[in-house]
Motif scaffolding. Structure first.
Motif, mmCIF file in Angstrom:
data_model
loop_
_atom_site.group_PDB
_atom_site.id
_atom_site.type_symbol
_atom_site.label_atom_id
_atom_site.label_comp_id
_atom_site.label_asym_id
_atom_site.label_seq_id
_atom_site.Cartn_x
_atom_site.Cartn_y
_atom_site.Cartn_z
ATOM 1 N N LEU A 61 1.914 8.247 -1.038
ATOM 2 C CA LEU A 61 2.131 7.027 -0.257
ATOM 3 C C LEU A 61 0.874 6.147 -0.270
ATOM 4 N N LYS A 62 -0.281 6.800 -0.229
ATOM 5 C CA LYS A 62 -1.536 6.028 -0.311
ATOM 6 C C LYS A 62 -1.669 5.411 -1.711
ATOM 7 N N ALA A 63 -1.232 6.164 -2.714
ATOM 8 C CA ALA A 63 -1.286 5.657 -4.093
ATOM 9 C C ALA A 63 -0.443 4.395 -4.229
ATOM 10 N N ILE A 64 0.723 4.393 -3.586
ATOM 11 C CA ILE A 64 1.600 3.207 -3.638
ATOM 12 C C ILE A 64 0.877 2.010 -3.021
ATOM 13 N N GLU A 65 0.192 2.288 -1.910
ATOM 14 C CA GLU A 65 -0.583 1.219 -1.252
ATOM 15 C C GLU A 65 -1.656 0.707 -2.220
ATOM 16 N N LEU A 66 -2.354 1.639 -2.867
ATOM 17 C CA LEU A 66 -3.421 1.250 -3.794
ATOM 18 C C LEU A 66 -2.861 0.474 -4.989
ATOM 19 N N GLN A 67 -1.599 0.751 -5.322
ATOM 20 C CA GLN A 67 -0.977 0.062 -6.453
ATOM 21 C C GLN A 67 -0.398 -1.286 -6.031
ATOM 22 N N GLY A 68 -0.682 -1.687 -4.798
ATOM 23 C CA GLY A 68 -0.281 -3.021 -4.353
ATOM 24 C C GLY A 68 1.139 -3.140 -3.886
ATOM 25 N N LYS A 69 1.721 -1.991 -3.460
ATOM 26 C CA LYS A 69 3.107 -2.034 -2.989
ATOM 27 C C LYS A 69 3.166 -1.504 -1.567
ATOM 28 N N SER A 70 2.207 -1.917 -0.754
ATOM 29 C CA SER A 70 2.088 -1.326 0.582
ATOM 30 C C SER A 70 3.234 -1.759 1.492
ATOM 31 N N LEU A 71 3.358 -1.049 2.606
ATOM 32 C CA LEU A 71 4.411 -1.340 3.597
ATOM 33 C C LEU A 71 4.316 -2.773 4.098
#
Ligand code: NAP
Length: 284
Positions: free
Chosen positions: A274-284
């Motif tokens: 989930l943190k990786a998704i945030e780092l990939q610019g797709k955060s909540l």
């Protein structure tokens, strides 16, 4: 008096609830979290770990792809696959199960994973982030030790943490993680003179060695917190590195094996996804 138990299953269940909620929120935004696990060869423990990640991901709504490679796989074949997964935008996290077959260059394989998809914090970039204490993806097992303590209400700040084991997977990253939590840290290994004298000074003793029952009750300060990250095959199941039955009569808090640190590692991988998704610019 017998020690209280650091209950890894209970802590894992509460983190899992957070993961379920975050996954649901991401799906509403059109992001479908997906983890890819690479398994080269047929190391029995790795097969079990990979399958258990698959089951756990299914439970929390994370899509999971297992890539099984033959034991004879070459560096370039594995690098090709990692490259494809790096470029595949539907995959947010990549984990390479260790150990790898002997012919593979482990360092090269781990370094091939994009740091923002490196959900077990094995890439040198993420290892480097531990120095600053922020920003990257942390390795799951040492992070499990920290979460088990913090979420069980143990204050780490100002405590004397003695780590036994300086392995790449657990002990070494834990040195920096404990420092980042403001512990005073002592690190022990095979060349440590009088190990028991060091362990007896620990407010928090974390053991990650891989030797059954090597930490005996007389090596523990009365009332200390003991975290056992060891996983050893034993008759009738697995055991840790601490002589649990006797140690629990001395310690104030102690983590069992199974049911301690190991219960958290998969859910920490999911948190990292989930943190990786945030780092990939797709955060909540
Ligand atoms: P590792 O790389 O083999 O490192 C073992 C460490 O223990 C080394 O630093 C070694 O010292 C030290 N050591 C060995 N014998 C010792 C002794 N007699 N006295 C003091 N130190 C001693 O192991 P690892 O990969 O970090 O794993 C450690 C343990 O954690 C294993 O039991 C493994 O199964 C477990 N583990 C658990 C999880 C989980 O999910 N809970 C995940 C990964 C690993 P030197 O550096 O001097 O050789």
């Amino acid at each position: 008096m017998s020690a209280q138990i650091l209950d890894g299953k209970k802590v894992a269940a509460s983190i899992r609830e957070e993961v379920v909620a975050e996954v649901a929120a991401l799906k509403k935004k059109g992001v479908n979290p997906k983890l890819a696990v690479l398994l080269a060869g047929d190391d029995p423990a790795s097969v079990v770990y990979a399958r258990s990640k698959e089951k756990s991901c299914q439970k929390v709504g994370i899509e999971f792809s297992l890539y099984v490679l033959p034991g004879s796989v070459t560096d370039s074949e594995m690098l090709d696959l990692v490259g494809r997964l790096n470029r595949d935008e539907s995959i947010h996290g990549i984990m390479i199960e260790l150990p790898l077959p002997k012919q593979l260059d482990k360092k090269r394989m781990l370094e091939a994973v994009l740091p923002v998809k490196d959900v077990d914090g094995a890439h040198p970039f993420n290892r480097g982030c531990l120095f600053s204490g922020a920003g990257g993806l942390s390795p799951a097992t040492p992070q499990s030790c920290i979460e088990l303590l913090l979420r069980s209400g143990v204050e780490i700040k100002g405590k004397h943490a003695v780590l036994v084991g300086r392995g790449e997977t657990v002990g070494k990253p834990l040195i920096l993680m404990m420092l980042n939590q403001n512990a005073t840290v002592t690190v022990c290994h095979t060349k440590t003179v009088d190990l028991a004298a060091q362990t007896r000074r620990a407010d928090i003793l974390v053991v990650a060695v891989g030797r059954p029952n090597m930490i005996t009750a007389d090596m523990i300060k009365p009332g200390a917190v003991v975290v056992d990250a060891g996983i050893n095959e034993a008759a009738g199941g697995i055991c840790g590195d601490v002589d649990f039955e006797r140690a629990k009569e001395v310690a104030g808090l102690i983590s069992p094996v199974p049911g301690g640190v190991g219960s958290l590692t998969t859910v920490m991988i999911q948190k990292n996804l989930l943190k990786a998704i945030e780092l990939q610019g797709k955060s909540l």
